[in-house]
Design an enzyme around this catalytic site. Structure first.
Site, short mmCIF file in Angstrom:
data_model
loop_
_atom_site.label_atom_id
_atom_site.label_comp_id
_atom_site.label_asym_id
_atom_site.label_seq_id
_atom_site.Cartn_x
_atom_site.Cartn_y
_atom_site.Cartn_z
N GLY A 249 4.21 21.90 11.21
CA GLY A 249 5.44 21.17 11.51
C GLY A 249 6.61 21.59 10.66
O GLY A 249 6.50 22.48 9.81
N HIS B 161 0.84 -1.19 0.00
CA HIS B 161 0.00 0.00 0.00
C HIS B 161 0.87 1.25 0.00
O HIS B 161 1.84 1.32 0.74
CB HIS B 161 -0.90 -0.03 1.25
CG HIS B 161 -2.07 0.89 1.15
ND1 HIS B 161 -1.95 2.25 1.24
CD2 HIS B 161 -3.39 0.64 0.98
CE1 HIS B 161 -3.16 2.81 1.12
NE2 HIS B 161 -4.05 1.85 0.97
N ARG C 200 9.89 21.60 8.01
CA ARG C 200 9.98 21.34 6.59
C ARG C 200 10.88 20.14 6.30
O ARG C 200 11.29 19.88 5.16
CB ARG C 200 10.52 22.58 5.87
CG ARG C 200 10.23 22.50 4.41
CD ARG C 200 9.98 23.83 3.80
NE ARG C 200 9.55 23.61 2.43
CZ ARG C 200 9.24 24.55 1.59
NH1 ARG C 200 9.28 25.80 1.98
NH2 ARG C 200 8.85 24.25 0.37
N HIS D 298 10.17 13.61 9.46
CA HIS D 298 10.58 12.91 10.68
C HIS D 298 11.44 11.72 10.24
O HIS D 298 11.04 10.96 9.35
CB HIS D 298 9.34 12.45 11.42
CG HIS D 298 9.60 11.87 12.77
ND1 HIS D 298 10.21 10.65 12.95
CD2 HIS D 298 9.37 12.36 14.01
CE1 HIS D 298 10.31 10.40 14.24
NE2 HIS D 298 9.80 11.42 14.91
N PRO D 299 12.61 11.51 10.85
CA PRO D 299 13.54 10.48 10.34
C PRO D 299 12.94 9.07 10.29
O PRO D 299 13.21 8.32 9.35
CB PRO D 299 14.72 10.55 11.31
CG PRO D 299 14.23 11.32 12.50
CD PRO D 299 13.17 12.24 11.98
N THR D 300 12.10 8.72 11.27
CA THR D 300 11.53 7.36 11.27
C THR D 300 10.03 7.36 11.02
O THR D 300 9.46 6.33 10.67
CB THR D 300 11.79 6.66 12.62
OG1 THR D 300 11.27 7.49 13.66
CG2 THR D 300 13.29 6.44 12.84
N ALA D 301 9.37 8.50 11.20
CA ALA D 301 7.90 8.52 11.05
C ALA D 301 7.45 9.22 9.79
O ALA D 301 6.25 9.21 9.46
CB ALA D 301 7.26 9.19 12.27
N GLY D 302 8.38 9.84 9.05
CA GLY D 302 8.00 10.45 7.77
C GLY D 302 7.07 11.65 7.90
O GLY D 302 7.34 12.58 8.64
#
Lengths: 301, 301
Positions: free
Chosen positions: A166, A85, A168, A171-175
């Site tokens: 938020g 997905h 620009r 987030h490194p692991t959460a995108g």
């Protein structure tokens, strides 16, 4: 049983469909909360994705959704995620849906408030989409998500893709997360007494919005091989404006030109009471009927 | 929002329709109670009678109804009561009605429990009626009430009119009370495009139970003089067994023989959601549909 209780639904999609423990940890944010009710959740291993359906009073729902988002960010690492997905974040999409005594405007405000808090608390870029979108290009989720997790870093640098809330930088692991507001979807299918898929396809084209049909109807032809018939498979995206009975009657009329009859129809998953009450009111020719006359509507005030 | 909440309705009729202070004192028994909701109340000066509609969870509803009965017995003196509506007691009738997640059997037990407590606490003779009746002669409220307040003293002496609960002597100021259980009534009228009352009357005779029609339908012809049309005016006494769409379609068929069409129909007052969902499901030919798919049904669990 207070006065005119406001009820909003939220259907957050999390990018975890395999690790049951992680899914439970996220879903637990919706359990045992006052004025919040977990209706359903399901996961798909191929999609590697979990979809939760929860309803509640606006403030309580907001708090629970923010808690769940926090939990998901903690347990999901998108740098290791793969699945069929499309997805751009650990908390991929968070649509809010007005259910009772709530306007779309209030629902959009709720989405904005959640987006604002979440972006600040977790340093997460957020796009508002559908009815909450801040520009026409952001209405369509597919456009917002284009590029997926792997492409988000670049996408955020483009001038037209500055997030609504938020940083620009993703987030490194959460995108990145999309938070939106929309009407309830009704998955509605009409079955025809023929095995010719092209007939279902043609009828779908006639009734769906994109090719000249009803404004809030998406649709396509589908084969039901086991039954040897075909169906017009639809998503009704605003049943208050494109009524179920209207698309049903229109399909009946279109089917006639092929000498085909409707053998039945089906609603997949849940449907708001009003969509069916409206249908009953149409067929019975009800005069001066209001939703307040439905006993259950009074019970939920 | 707990688990499968049981909801029962009660529509007590009190023999006071003129003194607003007394009515408020009785109705206040239903206000500010946890798990009890006062839906409506109305009074009629000519009938000298007040009708209250209240819903709630069984135990909470029971306590509130008993409290209201106590208040009515205190403020109403039947020796001074006069009004057009037949009546035999200060608290004339107390029907309980299953609404959600409750069987008729449970509702009958609730009626019995209320009757038992009330008879003991207030020394009031009580007859159980309709679905709670202990013999066929007591099913029909009119038969139970025959003789009215003034005749109750004599009636109670007859061997076949021993009350189900309480003393064999009527309460000096509160008389006798009937407590029962029944299905929700739906007041449903179908309008015809003719001004000939005899046509509505003939159709009513064809569709109503008493003269050969549908089991749970009562009906008669009525003139709507202002609109210059007539209607088949009905009470549907069990919509789960005699569906609204069935009587609607039957009236359409009967009207045909007079060259008459249906111009519309109306539901007077409240209607359970299921009656309309069932109607929508019929006309759309819904396959495998369950009430659990209605979002609001889930919200009320």
């Amino acid at each position: 049983m207070g006065d005119k209780k406001k009820i909003v639904q939220c259907v957050p999609n999390f990018s975890e469909g395999r690790d049951l423990q992680k899914i439970e940890e996220i879903v637990n944010a919706f359990r045992g909360k006052e004025a919040v009710k977990l209706l359903d959740y399901s996961r798909d291993e191929d999609h590697n994705r979990a979809v939760v359906t929860v309803v509640g009073e606006p403030e309580a729902l907001k708090a629970a959704v923010i808690e769940a988002i926090g939990r998901a960010i903690k347990v999901i690492d998108m740098t290791e995620h793969e699945g069929q997905h499309p997805r751009m974040g650990a908390v991929d999409v968070v649509p809010f849906i007005p259910i009772r005594n709530v306007t779309m405007e209030e629902t959009v405000k709720l989405a904005q408030a959640v987006a604002k808090e979440v972006s600040a608390e977790f340093n997460l870029p957020i796009f508002l989409y559908e009815k909450a979108a801040t520009s026409p290009e952001r209405e369509n989720l597919a456009k917002v998500r284009k590029g997926q997790f792997e492409g988000m870093s670049e996408k955020l640098k483009q001038p037209e893709w500055q997030p609504d809330f938020g940083p620009r930088e993703m987030h490194p692991t959460a995108g990145v997360t999309a938070v939106g507001a929309r009407m309830p979807l009704v998955a509605y299918n009409v079955n025809l007494d023929t095995d010719k898929l092209e007939i279902a396809d043609k009828i779908a084209k006639n009734v769906r919005h994109i090719s000249g049909g009803l404004r809030y109807c998406k649709g396509m032809g589908v084969e039901l091989k086991e039954r040897g018939i075909v169906q017009v498979s639809m998503n009704m995206t605003d049943y208050t404006k494109t009524a179920l009975y209207r698309v049903f009657e229109l399909i009946k009329i279109e089917a006639k030109r092929y000498g085909v009859n409707i053998v039945g129809s089906e609603i997949v998953g849940s449907v708001p009471m009003e969509a069916l009450v409206d249908t009953a009111a149409y067929y019975l020719g009800l005069e001066d009927f209001t939703m307040e006359q439905v006993l259950e509507a009074r019970l939920m005030e």
